[in-house]
Write an enzyme that holds these catalytic residues in place. Sequence first.
Site, PDB file in Angstrom:
ATOM      1  N   HIS A   1       0.863  -1.186   0.000  1.00  0.00           N
ATOM      2  CA  HIS A   1       0.000   0.000   0.000  1.00  0.00           C
ATOM      3  C   HIS A   1       0.899   1.235   0.000  1.00  0.00           C
ATOM      4  O   HIS A   1       1.738   1.413   0.887  1.00  0.00           O
ATOM      5  CB  HIS A   1      -0.895  -0.043   1.238  1.00  0.00           C
ATOM      6  CG  HIS A   1      -1.922   1.041   1.289  1.00  0.00           C
ATOM      7  ND1 HIS A   1      -3.125   0.961   0.640  1.00  0.00           N
ATOM      8  CD2 HIS A   1      -1.928   2.230   1.930  1.00  0.00           C
ATOM      9  CE1 HIS A   1      -3.839   2.050   0.880  1.00  0.00           C
ATOM     10  NE2 HIS A   1      -3.131   2.845   1.657  1.00  0.00           N
TER      11      HIS A   1
ATOM     12  N   ASP B   1       0.994   5.276  -0.025  1.00  0.00           N
ATOM     13  CA  ASP B   1       0.199   6.470   0.280  1.00  0.00           C
ATOM     14  C   ASP B   1       0.840   7.705  -0.339  1.00  0.00           C
ATOM     15  O   ASP B   1       1.947   8.080   0.022  1.00  0.00           O
ATOM     16  CB  ASP B   1       0.113   6.654   1.797  1.00  0.00           C
ATOM     17  CG  ASP B   1      -0.769   5.605   2.441  1.00  0.00           C
ATOM     18  OD1 ASP B   1      -1.959   5.532   2.085  1.00  0.00           O
ATOM     19  OD2 ASP B   1      -0.265   4.842   3.293  1.00  0.00           O
TER      20      ASP B   1
ATOM     21  N   HIS C   1      -2.687   4.626  -3.077  1.00  0.00           N
ATOM     22  CA  HIS C   1      -3.772   5.391  -2.459  1.00  0.00           C
ATOM     23  C   HIS C   1      -3.468   6.874  -2.639  1.00  0.00           C
ATOM     24  O   HIS C   1      -2.584   7.417  -1.968  1.00  0.00           O
ATOM     25  CB  HIS C   1      -3.859   4.993  -0.978  1.00  0.00           C
ATOM     26  CG  HIS C   1      -4.846   5.778  -0.173  1.00  0.00           C
ATOM     27  ND1 HIS C   1      -4.858   5.743   1.213  1.00  0.00           N
ATOM     28  CD2 HIS C   1      -5.864   6.597  -0.536  1.00  0.00           C
ATOM     29  CE1 HIS C   1      -5.830   6.517   1.655  1.00  0.00           C
ATOM     30  NE2 HIS C   1      -6.455   7.055   0.612  1.00  0.00           N
TER      31      HIS C   1
ATOM     32  N   GLY D   1      -4.100  11.150   6.147  1.00  0.00           N
ATOM     33  CA  GLY D   1      -3.033  12.134   6.299  1.00  0.00           C
ATOM     34  C   GLY D   1      -1.839  11.664   7.105  1.00  0.00           C
ATOM     35  O   GLY D   1      -0.735  12.109   6.855  1.00  0.00           O
ATOM     36  N   PHE D   2      -2.067  10.774   8.053  1.00  0.00           N
ATOM     37  CA  PHE D   2      -0.963  10.350   8.919  1.00  0.00           C
ATOM     38  C   PHE D   2      -1.113   8.881   9.304  1.00  0.00           C
ATOM     39  O   PHE D   2      -2.236   8.405   9.484  1.00  0.00           O
ATOM     40  CB  PHE D   2      -0.932  11.182  10.211  1.00  0.00           C
ATOM     41  CG  PHE D   2      -0.822  12.659   9.943  1.00  0.00           C
ATOM     42  CD1 PHE D   2       0.419  13.236   9.676  1.00  0.00           C
ATOM     43  CD2 PHE D   2      -1.955  13.453   9.917  1.00  0.00           C
ATOM     44  CE1 PHE D   2       0.513  14.604   9.399  1.00  0.00           C
ATOM     45  CE2 PHE D   2      -1.867  14.813   9.639  1.00  0.00           C
ATOM     46  CZ  PHE D   2      -0.622  15.393   9.386  1.00  0.00           C
ATOM     47  N   GLY D   3       0.021   8.208   9.462  1.00  0.00           N
ATOM     48  CA  GLY D   3       0.007   6.854  10.009  1.00  0.00           C
ATOM     49  C   GLY D   3      -0.070   6.912  11.527  1.00  0.00           C
ATOM     50  O   GLY D   3       0.086   7.987  12.124  1.00  0.00           O
ATOM     51  N   GLY D   4      -0.317   5.783  12.136  1.00  0.00           N
ATOM     52  CA  GLY D   4      -0.236   5.667  13.584  1.00  0.00           C
ATOM     53  C   GLY D   4      -1.395   6.238  14.368  1.00  0.00           C
ATOM     54  O   GLY D   4      -1.298   6.413  15.587  1.00  0.00           O
TER      55      GLY D   4
ATOM     56  N   GLY E   1      -6.400   2.236   8.208  1.00  0.00           N
ATOM     57  CA  GLY E   1      -6.188   3.142   9.327  1.00  0.00           C
ATOM     58  C   GLY E   1      -6.417   2.508  10.682  1.00  0.00           C
ATOM     59  O   GLY E   1      -7.525   2.062  10.989  1.00  0.00           O
ATOM     60  N   GLY E   2      -5.347   2.445  11.465  1.00  0.00           N
ATOM     61  CA  GLY E   2      -5.488   2.005  12.848  1.00  0.00           C
ATOM     62  C   GLY E   2      -5.750   0.518  13.034  1.00  0.00           C
ATOM     63  O   GLY E   2      -6.219   0.108  14.095  1.00  0.00           O
TER      64      GLY E   2
ATOM     65  N   SER F   1       1.709   1.279  10.721  1.00  0.00           N
ATOM     66  CA  SER F   1       2.542   1.266  11.931  1.00  0.00           C
ATOM     67  C   SER F   1       2.554  -0.094  12.610  1.00  0.00           C
ATOM     68  O   SER F   1       3.562  -0.495  13.186  1.00  0.00           O
ATOM     69  CB  SER F   1       2.067   2.352  12.897  1.00  0.00           C
ATOM     70  OG  SER F   1       0.682   2.251  13.124  1.00  0.00           O
TER      71      SER F   1
HETATM   72  C1  DX5 Z   1      -3.324   7.376   6.288  1.00  0.00           C
HETATM   73  C2  DX5 Z   1      -2.881   6.357   5.280  1.00  0.00           C
HETATM   74  C3  DX5 Z   1      -2.704   5.001   5.811  1.00  0.00           C
HETATM   75  C4  DX5 Z   1      -1.663   4.844   6.892  1.00  0.00           C
HETATM   76  C5  DX5 Z   1      -2.136   3.749   7.789  1.00  0.00           C
HETATM   77  O1  DX5 Z   1      -3.647   8.546   5.635  1.00  0.00           O
HETATM   78  O2  DX5 Z   1      -3.833   6.278   4.229  1.00  0.00           O
HETATM   79  O3  DX5 Z   1      -2.479   4.060   4.770  1.00  0.00           O
HETATM   80  O4  DX5 Z   1      -0.393   4.539   6.421  1.00  0.00           O
HETATM   81  O5  DX5 Z   1      -1.297   3.691   8.875  1.00  0.00           O
HETATM   82  P1  DX5 Z   1      -1.688   2.957  10.231  1.00  0.00           P
HETATM   83  O6  DX5 Z   1      -1.908   1.500   9.886  1.00  0.00           O
HETATM   84  O7  DX5 Z   1      -0.497   3.187  11.082  1.00  0.00           O
HETATM   85  O8  DX5 Z   1      -2.937   3.609  10.735  1.00  0.00           O
HETATM   86 ZN    ZN Z   2      -3.631   4.599   2.747  1.00  0.00          ZN
END
Ligand code: DX5
Ligand code: ZN
Length: 219
Positions: free
Chosen positions: A33, A35, A66, A142-145, A177-178, A199
């Site tokens: 995946h 991003d 994505h 927008g963000f991981g984790g 996500g999450g 993450s």
């Molecule tokens: C968030 C991204 C996700 C992100 C998921 O905007 O689209 O793909 O990398 O990260 P985790 O699994 O850490 O929530």
């Molecule tokens: Zn994504």
Amino acid sequence: MNKILAPSILSADFAHLARDVEAVTKAGAQYLHIDVMDGIFVPSISIGFPVIESLRRVSDAVFDVHLMVTDPLRYIDRFADAGADIITFHQEACFDCDLVIDRIRKRGKKCGMTIRPHTGIEALFPYLDRLDMVLLMSVEPGFGGQSYIPSSTEKIRAMRKALDERGFPETDLEVDGGIKTGNLKEVLSAGANVIVAGSAVFGEDPAKKTGEFLEIMNG
Ligand code: DX5
Ligand code: ZN
């Protein structure tokens, strides 16, 4: 349905990207995946064409791209050329979603469409007959984790039901996500079959974590 793990490289070690990609792929992850963020549709900027092109040369995984990008029509050809296999764009980000779908399909790529957590699933209904995959965001893009938004589970269930009832039982339903090993079963049993995990996979020992995810998914 075929259950697929799509590790999100957003949480990988960018200084050792090829190593991390190889680790999750060898451990059995089928998709990667990727991003892409433009700093406008979402506040952050992540990676673009050169990184995807470089990864394409070292990986046979399915590249699940994505796009968190405003007016994605501008870039479909560039991502197709860079090596994307699946291109997913946001309903909220395009002026004419039909044109974006046409462009992706014309390039022979699989087409996915996605919505933010607060957009209703109805926004996707007009397009279902031309989508290979629907992606539901279970965090604000927008963000991981970030933490999984609990109401996502009900949304996944409703989307799976809508796909079945409207005659698209084969359409992949991806959730992003999450997702951790602790809530994976909940997401799967609501009807998701493509699981994004950033993450939770790349945070520590990616190969081992991939194995743990796949064991739960295939168990
Ligand atoms: C968030 C991204 C996700 C992100 C998921 O905007 O689209 O793909 O990398 O990260 P985790 O699994 O850490 O929530
Ligand atoms: Zn994504």
